[in-house]
Design an enzyme around this catalytic site. Structure first.
Site, PDB file in Angstrom:
ATOM      1  N   ASP A   7       0.861  -1.184   0.000  1.00 22.99           N
ATOM      2  CA  ASP A   7       0.000   0.000   0.000  1.00 22.99           C
ATOM      3  C   ASP A   7       0.904   1.243   0.000  1.00 22.99           C
ATOM      4  O   ASP A   7       2.125   1.133  -0.173  1.00 22.99           O
ATOM      5  CB  ASP A   7      -1.016  -0.030   1.154  1.00 22.99           C
ATOM      6  CG  ASP A   7      -0.393   0.263   2.521  1.00 22.99           C
ATOM      7  OD1 ASP A   7       0.853   0.387   2.614  1.00 22.99           O
ATOM      8  OD2 ASP A   7      -1.153   0.361   3.507  1.00 22.99           O
ATOM      9  N   CYS A  64       3.141  -2.965   3.996  1.00 21.27           N
ATOM     10  CA  CYS A  64       2.278  -1.818   4.303  1.00 21.27           C
ATOM     11  C   CYS A  64       3.038  -0.969   5.329  1.00 21.27           C
ATOM     12  O   CYS A  64       4.243  -1.136   5.491  1.00 21.27           O
ATOM     13  CB  CYS A  64       0.881  -2.244   4.757  1.00 21.27           C
ATOM     14  SG  CYS A  64       0.786  -3.117   6.327  1.00 21.27           S
ATOM     15  N   HIS A  97      11.104 -23.406   9.372  1.00 17.96           N
ATOM     16  CA  HIS A  97      10.114 -24.083  10.224  1.00 17.96           C
ATOM     17  C   HIS A  97       8.697 -24.026   9.666  1.00 17.96           C
ATOM     18  O   HIS A  97       7.932 -24.973   9.845  1.00 17.96           O
ATOM     19  CB  HIS A  97      10.083 -23.441  11.619  1.00 17.96           C
ATOM     20  CG  HIS A  97      11.330 -23.666  12.416  1.00 17.96           C
ATOM     21  ND1 HIS A  97      11.353 -23.582  13.786  1.00 17.96           N
ATOM     22  CD2 HIS A  97      12.600 -23.967  12.038  1.00 17.96           C
ATOM     23  CE1 HIS A  97      12.578 -23.817  14.227  1.00 17.96           C
ATOM     24  NE2 HIS A  97      13.365 -24.049  13.183  1.00 17.96           N
TER      25      HIS A  97
HETATM   26  C1  RB5 Z   1      -1.995   2.937   6.422  1.00 17.64           C
HETATM   27  O1  RB5 Z   1      -2.033   4.189   7.018  1.00 17.64           O
HETATM   28  C2  RB5 Z   1      -1.661   1.867   7.446  1.00 17.64           C
HETATM   29  O2  RB5 Z   1      -2.738   1.686   8.296  1.00 17.64           O
HETATM   30  C3  RB5 Z   1      -1.265   0.576   6.765  1.00 17.64           C
HETATM   31  O3  RB5 Z   1      -0.195   0.793   5.908  1.00 17.64           O
HETATM   32  C4  RB5 Z   1      -0.842  -0.554   7.682  1.00 17.64           C
HETATM   33  O4  RB5 Z   1       0.130  -0.131   8.584  1.00 17.64           O
HETATM   34  C5  RB5 Z   1      -1.936  -1.288   8.331  1.00 17.64           C
HETATM   35  O5  RB5 Z   1      -1.745  -2.272   9.053  1.00 17.64           O
END
Ligand code: RB5
Length: 145
Positions: A7, A64, A97
């Protein structure tokens, strides 16, 4: 083929991961996102998970902000064993593992130097194949206790 997904919180680190894979000549498919514009991490976790489920890709890397949301999403998918790793020891151990097929990291947690060592370790460490580990992995997928 390695499936990549991130993301906006993981976008910058994913560009570093792609440079590493290019340098190593390792094939990957990038399932997005393609900018730092805010987006929803489950989209990319599901794209990567589906690419592994279908056999198009053998393994994947998800990033993310924290690595948490994207790894939780991936781990809801059958056959996906996604390990959130922010150290090299865990990256090696989860391959040996757990035969993990997806590595997750947080782009706001680790710097690129450490992250790339984690990626290299994850991708170069084989599953041990030991019976006790095979048994435990089978238990993960089983409805029985
Ligand atoms: C995005 O702001 C953030 O919530 C996402 O990248 C992640 O950390 C969620 O678990």
């Amino acid at each position: 083929m390695i499936a990549l997904g991130c993301d906006h919180g993981g976008f910058a680190l994913m560009q570093e991961v792609k440079k590493l894979l290019d340098k190593k000549g390792m094939a990957y498919r990038d399932f997005g996102t393609d900018s730092e514009a805010s987006t929803d991490y489950p989209i990319y976790a599901k794209r990567v998970g589906k690419a592994i489920q279908s056999g198009e890709c053998e393994n994947g890397i998800l990033i993310c902000g924290t690595g948490i949301g994207i790894s939780i999403t991936a781990n809801k998918m059958k056959g996906i064993r996604c390990a959130l790793c922010h150290d090299v020891f865990s990256a090696e151990a989860t391959r040996l593992h757990n035969d993990s097929n997806v590595l997750a990291m947080g782009g706001r947690v680790v710097g690129a130097g450490l992250a790339l060592k984690i990626v290299e370790t994850f991708l170069s460490t084989p599953f041990s194949g030991e019976e006790r580990h095979q048994r435990r992995i089978a238990q993960m997928e089983s409805e029985a206790n």
